[in-house]
Design a protein around this motif. Structure first.
Motif, PDB file in Angstrom:
ATOM      1  N   SER A  10       5.525 -29.882  -0.754  1.00  0.00           N
ATOM      2  CA  SER A  10       4.520 -30.813  -0.223  1.00  0.00           C
ATOM      3  C   SER A  10       3.100 -30.341  -0.466  1.00  0.00           C
ATOM      4  CB  SER A  10       4.721 -30.983   1.285  1.00  0.00           C
ATOM      5  OG  SER A  10       4.528 -29.741   1.932  1.00  0.00           O
ATOM      6  N   ARG A  11       2.925 -29.033  -0.673  1.00  0.00           N
ATOM      7  CA  ARG A  11       1.556 -28.491  -0.842  1.00  0.00           C
ATOM      8  C   ARG A  11       1.648 -27.106  -1.461  1.00  0.00           C
ATOM      9  NH1 ARG A  11       1.452 -25.384   4.196  1.00  0.00           N
ATOM     10  NH2 ARG A  11       2.887 -26.383   5.637  1.00  0.00           N
ATOM     11  N   ARG A  33       9.280 -32.240   3.704  1.00  0.00           N
ATOM     12  CA  ARG A  33       9.711 -32.681   5.038  1.00  0.00           C
ATOM     13  C   ARG A  33       9.048 -34.018   5.355  1.00  0.00           C
ATOM     14  NH1 ARG A  33       9.254 -27.629   9.059  1.00  0.00           N
ATOM     15  NH2 ARG A  33       7.187 -27.459   8.095  1.00  0.00           N
ATOM     16  N   TYR A 142       7.712 -11.914   9.323  1.00  0.00           N
ATOM     17  CA  TYR A 142       7.643 -12.407   7.936  1.00  0.00           C
ATOM     18  C   TYR A 142       8.247 -11.388   6.979  1.00  0.00           C
ATOM     19  CZ  TYR A 142       5.532 -14.472   3.700  1.00  0.00           C
ATOM     20  OH  TYR A 142       5.320 -15.041   2.460  1.00  0.00           O
ATOM     21  N   THR A 177      -3.686 -20.642  -0.333  1.00  0.00           N
ATOM     22  CA  THR A 177      -2.981 -21.830   0.159  1.00  0.00           C
ATOM     23  C   THR A 177      -3.170 -21.925   1.673  1.00  0.00           C
ATOM     24  OG1 THR A 177      -0.938 -20.636   0.614  1.00  0.00           O
ATOM     25  CG2 THR A 177      -1.174 -21.561  -1.608  1.00  0.00           C
TER      26      THR A 177
END
Ligand code: NAP
Length: 220
Positions: A10-11, A33, A142, A177
């Protein structure tokens, strides 16, 4: 022309991967999504409503792709919730594990019946998931989820060798991003260019390896 499936497009890096692959004439199915007009504008087939933590999503995606098979699968969806040892929230760590570590396995398992000998799988992990390369600490949730994603890539490479499907773990670089709040050394365009080169080079000779988008081989 090969059929590429980009999960989480999506990005950011995923969107750019889909755009560049479509621009060079590949058949690209991109998952999101929510809605993402940029993907359709780039000429990609879009399958919306795909959450990598959901079995229903994985099955629905496999159904949507059943007509043509899959040549290259890129598991790009990822989630970063920054933490320190003090601020670490264990529920957030589990969420990252579900998305970053189990997500690629869930999607690969669902799409594998559609892949043939000569197929490729790229798992977009992160250098911070490397045990051998960790010099700065922090980001427990993470890092640990990406270390597990690296193990997933190795495990898949071992298991899929007999089927002639090559698997690599890929680090995009430090990319500007939403995930990094716009910080980073390179643009999503440059990261995607490098990742596509690494996918092009991936073969049964190099299956089970870990690469920086810039071409450096990384330690596990
Ligand atoms: N940026 C960096 O410096 C960097 C460095 C190392 C590794 N990476 C990895 O590179 C990949 C792409 O990161 P990015 O920087 O482009 O991040 P981003 O801009 O935050 O994009 C993350 C993508 O993952 C999707 N996603 C998140 N959770 C999902 C879920 N549960 N199911 C399906 N899709 C989900 C997002 O979709 P929604 O729009 O629906 O949220 C979005 O498309 C990630 O795996 C990331 O860990 C990035």
């Amino acid at each position: 022309m090969s059929r590429y499936v980009i999960i989480g497009a999506s990005r950011g890096i995923g969107l750019e991967l889909a755009r560049q692959l479509a621009a060079r004439g590949e058949e690209v199915t991109a998952t999101t999504r929510g809605a993402c007009e940029a993907l359709a504008e780039a000429g990609c087939e879009v399958v919306e409503g795909i959450d990598v933590t959901s079995d229903e999503s994985a099955e629905r995606l496999a159904g949507a792709l059943a007509d043509g098979g899959v040549d290259v699968l890129v598991c790009n969806a990822g989630l970063l919730i920054s933490d320190t040892l003090e601020s670490l929230n264990f529920d957030d760590a589990l969420r990252q594990y579900m998305v970053n570590a189990l997500g690629p396995v869930r999607m690969t398992r669902a799409l594998l019946p559609l892949m043939k000998e000569g197929g490729k799988i790229g798992v977009v992990t992160s250098r911070v998931g490397s045990l051998g390369d960790n010099t700065s600490g922090g980001n427990y949730g993470y890092r640990m989820s990406k270390a597990a994603a690296n193990m997933a890539a190795v495990n898949l490479a071992v298991e899929l060798r007999a089927r002639g499907i090559a698997v690599a773990a890929l680090h995009p670089g430090y990319v500007r991003t939403e995930m990094t709040g716009g910080h980073g050394n390179i643009s999503p365009e440059a990261a995607a260019r490098g990742l596509i080169l690494r996918l092009d080079e991936l073969s049964m000779e190099t299956t089970g390896t870990f690469w920086h988008a810039d071409g450096q081989r990384l330690p596990w």
